[in-house]
Design a protein around this motif. Structure first.
Motif, PDB file in Angstrom:
ATOM      1  N   ASP A 479     -65.827 -14.710 -57.024  1.00 23.74           N
ATOM      2  CA  ASP A 479     -65.963 -14.373 -55.616  1.00 23.74           C
ATOM      3  C   ASP A 479     -65.103 -13.139 -55.332  1.00 23.74           C
ATOM      4  O   ASP A 479     -64.143 -12.850 -56.056  1.00 23.74           O
ATOM      5  CB  ASP A 479     -65.560 -15.570 -54.744  1.00 23.74           C
ATOM      6  CG  ASP A 479     -64.082 -15.840 -54.774  1.00 23.74           C
ATOM      7  OD1 ASP A 479     -63.366 -15.176 -54.009  1.00 23.74           O
ATOM      8  OD2 ASP A 479     -63.632 -16.700 -55.561  1.00 23.74           O
ATOM      9  N   PRO A 480     -65.445 -12.376 -54.318  1.00 25.30           N
ATOM     10  CA  PRO A 480     -64.736 -11.111 -54.047  1.00 25.30           C
ATOM     11  C   PRO A 480     -63.235 -11.285 -53.873  1.00 25.30           C
ATOM     12  O   PRO A 480     -62.455 -10.431 -54.281  1.00 25.30           O
ATOM     13  CB  PRO A 480     -65.397 -10.612 -52.756  1.00 25.30           C
ATOM     14  CG  PRO A 480     -66.747 -11.236 -52.759  1.00 25.30           C
ATOM     15  CD  PRO A 480     -66.585 -12.571 -53.410  1.00 25.30           C
ATOM     16  N   SER A 481     -62.809 -12.404 -53.268  1.00 20.90           N
ATOM     17  CA  SER A 481     -61.378 -12.618 -53.055  1.00 20.90           C
ATOM     18  C   SER A 481     -60.639 -12.702 -54.386  1.00 20.90           C
ATOM     19  O   SER A 481     -59.599 -12.063 -54.582  1.00 20.90           O
ATOM     20  CB  SER A 481     -61.147 -13.907 -52.258  1.00 20.90           C
ATOM     21  OG  SER A 481     -61.786 -13.848 -51.011  1.00 20.90           O
ATOM     22  N   THR A 482     -61.183 -13.467 -55.308  1.00 19.07           N
ATOM     23  CA  THR A 482     -60.544 -13.622 -56.615  1.00 19.07           C
ATOM     24  C   THR A 482     -60.513 -12.289 -57.357  1.00 19.07           C
ATOM     25  O   THR A 482     -59.488 -11.890 -57.918  1.00 19.07           O
ATOM     26  CB  THR A 482     -61.297 -14.669 -57.456  1.00 19.07           C
ATOM     27  OG1 THR A 482     -61.216 -15.932 -56.803  1.00 19.07           O
ATOM     28  CG2 THR A 482     -60.705 -14.792 -58.850  1.00 19.07           C
ATOM     29  N   ALA A 483     -61.640 -11.587 -57.350  1.00 17.74           N
ATOM     30  CA  ALA A 483     -61.712 -10.305 -58.058  1.00 17.74           C
ATOM     31  C   ALA A 483     -60.704  -9.311 -57.495  1.00 17.74           C
ATOM     32  O   ALA A 483     -60.028  -8.590 -58.240  1.00 17.74           O
ATOM     33  CB  ALA A 483     -63.130  -9.734 -57.951  1.00 17.74           C
ATOM     34  N   THR A 484     -60.578  -9.284 -56.174  1.00 20.44           N
ATOM     35  CA  THR A 484     -59.675  -8.322 -55.534  1.00 20.44           C
ATOM     36  C   THR A 484     -58.219  -8.684 -55.788  1.00 20.44           C
ATOM     37  O   THR A 484     -57.382  -7.816 -56.038  1.00 20.44           O
ATOM     38  CB  THR A 484     -59.959  -8.257 -54.024  1.00 20.44           C
ATOM     39  OG1 THR A 484     -61.338  -7.972 -53.832  1.00 20.44           O
ATOM     40  CG2 THR A 484     -59.136  -7.176 -53.356  1.00 20.44           C
ATOM     41  N   TYR A 485     -57.900  -9.984 -55.744  1.00 19.95           N
ATOM     42  CA  TYR A 485     -56.508 -10.380 -55.991  1.00 19.95           C
ATOM     43  C   TYR A 485     -56.125 -10.132 -57.443  1.00 19.95           C
ATOM     44  O   TYR A 485     -54.994  -9.731 -57.746  1.00 19.95           O
ATOM     45  CB  TYR A 485     -56.296 -11.852 -55.640  1.00 19.95           C
ATOM     46  CG  TYR A 485     -54.877 -12.164 -55.253  1.00 19.95           C
ATOM     47  CD1 TYR A 485     -54.419 -11.912 -53.966  1.00 19.95           C
ATOM     48  CD2 TYR A 485     -53.967 -12.681 -56.175  1.00 19.95           C
ATOM     49  CE1 TYR A 485     -53.108 -12.179 -53.604  1.00 19.95           C
ATOM     50  CE2 TYR A 485     -52.655 -12.951 -55.828  1.00 19.95           C
ATOM     51  CZ  TYR A 485     -52.236 -12.700 -54.533  1.00 19.95           C
ATOM     52  OH  TYR A 485     -50.927 -12.953 -54.181  1.00 19.95           O
ATOM     53  N   LEU A 486     -57.081 -10.335 -58.334  1.00 17.79           N
ATOM     54  CA  LEU A 486     -56.850 -10.049 -59.748  1.00 17.79           C
ATOM     55  C   LEU A 486     -56.536  -8.568 -59.936  1.00 17.79           C
ATOM     56  O   LEU A 486     -55.612  -8.185 -60.672  1.00 17.79           O
ATOM     57  CB  LEU A 486     -58.094 -10.437 -60.546  1.00 17.79           C
ATOM     58  CG  LEU A 486     -57.934 -10.787 -62.019  1.00 17.79           C
ATOM     59  CD1 LEU A 486     -56.946 -11.926 -62.223  1.00 17.79           C
ATOM     60  CD2 LEU A 486     -59.285 -11.147 -62.615  1.00 17.79           C
ATOM     61  N   GLN A 487     -57.298  -7.739 -59.238  1.00 13.60           N
ATOM     62  CA  GLN A 487     -57.072  -6.294 -59.308  1.00 13.60           C
ATOM     63  C   GLN A 487     -55.694  -5.930 -58.750  1.00 13.60           C
ATOM     64  O   GLN A 487     -54.979  -5.084 -59.297  1.00 13.60           O
ATOM     65  CB  GLN A 487     -58.172  -5.562 -58.521  1.00 13.60           C
ATOM     66  CG  GLN A 487     -58.171  -4.049 -58.691  1.00 13.60           C
ATOM     67  CD  GLN A 487     -58.597  -3.615 -60.090  1.00 13.60           C
ATOM     68  OE1 GLN A 487     -59.181  -4.405 -60.828  1.00 13.60           O
ATOM     69  NE2 GLN A 487     -58.279  -2.388 -60.456  1.00 13.60           N
ATOM     70  N   PHE A 488     -55.306  -6.572 -57.667  1.00 12.19           N
ATOM     71  CA  PHE A 488     -53.984  -6.362 -57.054  1.00 12.19           C
ATOM     72  C   PHE A 488     -52.872  -6.660 -58.070  1.00 12.19           C
ATOM     73  O   PHE A 488     -51.936  -5.878 -58.248  1.00 12.19           O
ATOM     74  CB  PHE A 488     -53.860  -7.249 -55.811  1.00 12.19           C
ATOM     75  CG  PHE A 488     -52.470  -7.430 -55.293  1.00 12.19           C
ATOM     76  CD1 PHE A 488     -51.740  -6.357 -54.793  1.00 12.19           C
ATOM     77  CD2 PHE A 488     -51.873  -8.690 -55.290  1.00 12.19           C
ATOM     78  CE1 PHE A 488     -50.448  -6.529 -54.303  1.00 12.19           C
ATOM     79  CE2 PHE A 488     -50.597  -8.876 -54.808  1.00 12.19           C
ATOM     80  CZ  PHE A 488     -49.880  -7.796 -54.317  1.00 12.19           C
ATOM     81  N   LEU A 489     -52.995  -7.786 -58.758  1.00  9.94           N
ATOM     82  CA  LEU A 489     -51.979  -8.154 -59.743  1.00  9.94           C
ATOM     83  C   LEU A 489     -51.950  -7.171 -60.912  1.00  9.94           C
ATOM     84  O   LEU A 489     -50.874  -6.758 -61.376  1.00  9.94           O
ATOM     85  CB  LEU A 489     -52.246  -9.569 -60.264  1.00  9.94           C
ATOM     86  CG  LEU A 489     -52.124 -10.720 -59.257  1.00  9.94           C
ATOM     87  CD1 LEU A 489     -52.530 -12.049 -59.912  1.00  9.94           C
ATOM     88  CD2 LEU A 489     -50.703 -10.819 -58.709  1.00  9.94           C
TER      89      LEU A 489
END
Length: 502
Positions: A479-489
């Motif tokens: 989901d977009p939230s997971t993908a974006t948070y992964l990118q943040f990390l």
């Protein structure tokens, strides 16, 4: 990528939340929440109906201890509750003592705390009251005054909580709902069972508007015989070890869309405790004849109880952690206290993944109070932080921590330890209401941060509308939230490289 095009962001997010084993296929069991929502047909309750206790069985005396909320800890108190009507807070202000300071219950009523036959290992959690909420079902109505009649295992918990206030809701409006337990110790004839309950109270009645009082959690333990005929010890309490432990919400109208005020505060004491072991309500002599419960001098007969020898046990802290992970899968990653996280990060040469927020991350409602948009706090906790890729990366490369703004402000002003004060200062410099996610070096230097409101805004946008220079969406099935948070990390790790190499 194909799934994202077919389902859209929201559809993909919903599908991912239901596809618990990530096999890209919804089994009948996974599809059940949608079927129940669409048909309005709920499954037949698995609760057994309450048994009528044996009137000659043992009874347990339980006392309630309660100190009211410290009004000065509410943020609205800073301006003298300006603009808040006295009527709105009347239920809160008038609640100064427990509704029932003492209650006598049958020991067998505590049978609800016994483990099911498939959960007899130490620390293996089970649900006393299972949650009926998920991402799809949303939350229960705010515009209610009176709890539904409790059934099955809810009955004893409802009765216990009614000692504090006459209107307890054993099923909260928001996830995670319910009550979870695990065995902490085992002997030949007894269990020690640790438990955690999420419940809330409605403090107002018509014609006033609803006022919800939601302690972060109730926890405690019970020592009872394996046939539930005897209770040796019982204690239930709201933890008071943090500076804020209660969420409050009140409506300014009689409909679901009415304006709502939100605040948090500190409750010094809310606990139930048995006065001693359960005792027979009827006493028989060796010939089976009923005898008086008092000796010839009029004094109550004193009972002698055998000492319990525990054959297996785990520490309370371990049992509490098991219950916490059952309620919050994101806690599969350890979240250390603020200063301890930096010490661990230095020792392990890792970065600190820190969440700074207004309300608590692991109490059942306090995180949602941190967000002006209903439900956005739960989105962070119930999706992003518990997704497998995030859990894996956090465990591998970070030491995690969450802190209340109030606690860091106190640490910042404490000049006895300049290093800790500086750590708090560096965090607070980057903080914006309501929640800030921060990545920093073991020395406190912030290398990356993102505000929760901004994060939720960009993850609700279509991938093509997001500037690639900000964050990029993964083409994997996430989901977009997971993908974006992964990118943040990952960007935090990348930005930290020059510092870590020197």
């Amino acid at each position: 990528e194909l799934a994202l095009k077919s389902l859209g962001n929201e559809g993909l997010f919903l599908f991912s939340s239901l596809d618990t084993n990530n096999d890209l296929y919804l089994s009948p069991e996974e599809f059940k929440p949608i079927a129940e929502k669409l048909t309005g047909v709920a499954p037949v309750s698995e609760f057994e109906e309450e048994e009528t206790p044996d009137p000659s069985g043992e009874t347990l005396s339980v006392v309630a201890k309660f100190q009211p909320l410290v009004m000065e800890t509410m943020t609205k108190s800073k301006d003298g509750f300006l603009g808040i009507s006295h009527v709105a807070l009347s239920g809160l202000r008038n609640w100064t003592a427990p509704a029932a300071p003492m209650s006598v219950m049958f020991a067998r009523q505590f049978k609800a705390f016994l483990p099911p036959k498939n959960k007899l290992n130490l620390g293996d959690p089970w649900w006393i009251i299972p949650s009926e909420l998920n991402i799809f079902t949303g939350y229960l109505s705010n515009n209610r005054f009176y709890p539904p009649p409790p059934k099955g295992k809810e009955i004893i918990i409802h009765r216990l909580l009614s000692m504090f206030h006459p209107r307890p809701f054993v099923k909260t409006r928001f996830a995670p709902q319910g009550a979870v337990a695990c065995i902490q110790a085992i002997s030949t004839f007894y269990y020690t069972v640790a438990f955690r309950i999420h419940a809330e109270f409605q403090l107002n009645e018509p014609p006033d508007f609803p006022f919800w009082f939601s302690p972060g959690q109730f926890t405690g333990h019970i020592i009872l015989s394996k046939d539930s005929s005897h209770v040796r010890e019982f204690k239930l309490f709201v933890p008071n070890n943090r500076s804020l432990n209660v969420d409050m919400e009140w409506l300014y109208g009689a409909s679901e869309s009415s304006n709502m005020e939100v605040d948090i505060g500190y409750l010094p004491q809310m606990e139930l405790e048995s006065t001693g072991p359960s005792v027979p309500s009827v006493i028989h002599d060796e010939n089976g004849n009923v005898i008086d419960s008092r000796d010839p001098s009029g004094e109550p007969i004193q009972f002698v109880f055998e000492e319990i020898t525990w054959q297996q046990e785990i520490p309370w802290e371990e049992a509490a952690q098991k219950l916490e992970v059952a309620m919050y899968p994101f806690k599969k990653v350890s979240y250390l206290p603020f200063t301890q996280a930096f010490e661990r990060a230095k020792a392990e040469k890792k970065l600190v993944h820190s969440i700074l927020l207004w309300g608590a991350l692991d109490d059942h409602k306090l995180l949602s109070a941190s967000f002006p948009v209903p439900g956005s706090g739960r989105t962070l906790r119930e999706t992003v932080l518990e997704s497998s890729p995030i859990l894996a990366l956090l465990n591998e490369s970070f030491v995690s921590s969450w802190s209340l703004v109030k606690e860091l402000e106190e640490l910042q002003s404490n000049r006895e330890n300049e290093f800790y004060s500086k750590l708090a200062d560096l965090h607070l410099e980057k903080y914006n209401f309501p929640v800030e996610m921060i990545i920093c070096l073991p020395n406190g230097t912030v290398v990356h941060h993102i505000n929760a409101n901004y994060f939720l805004d960009i993850t609700s946008m279509k991938p093509e509308d997001v500037e690639s220079s900000i964050f990029s969406f993964s083409t994997n099935f996430e989901d977009p939230s997971t993908a974006t948070y992964l990118q943040f990390l990952k960007e935090g790790l990348q930005r930290a490289k020059p510092y870590l190499q020197t």
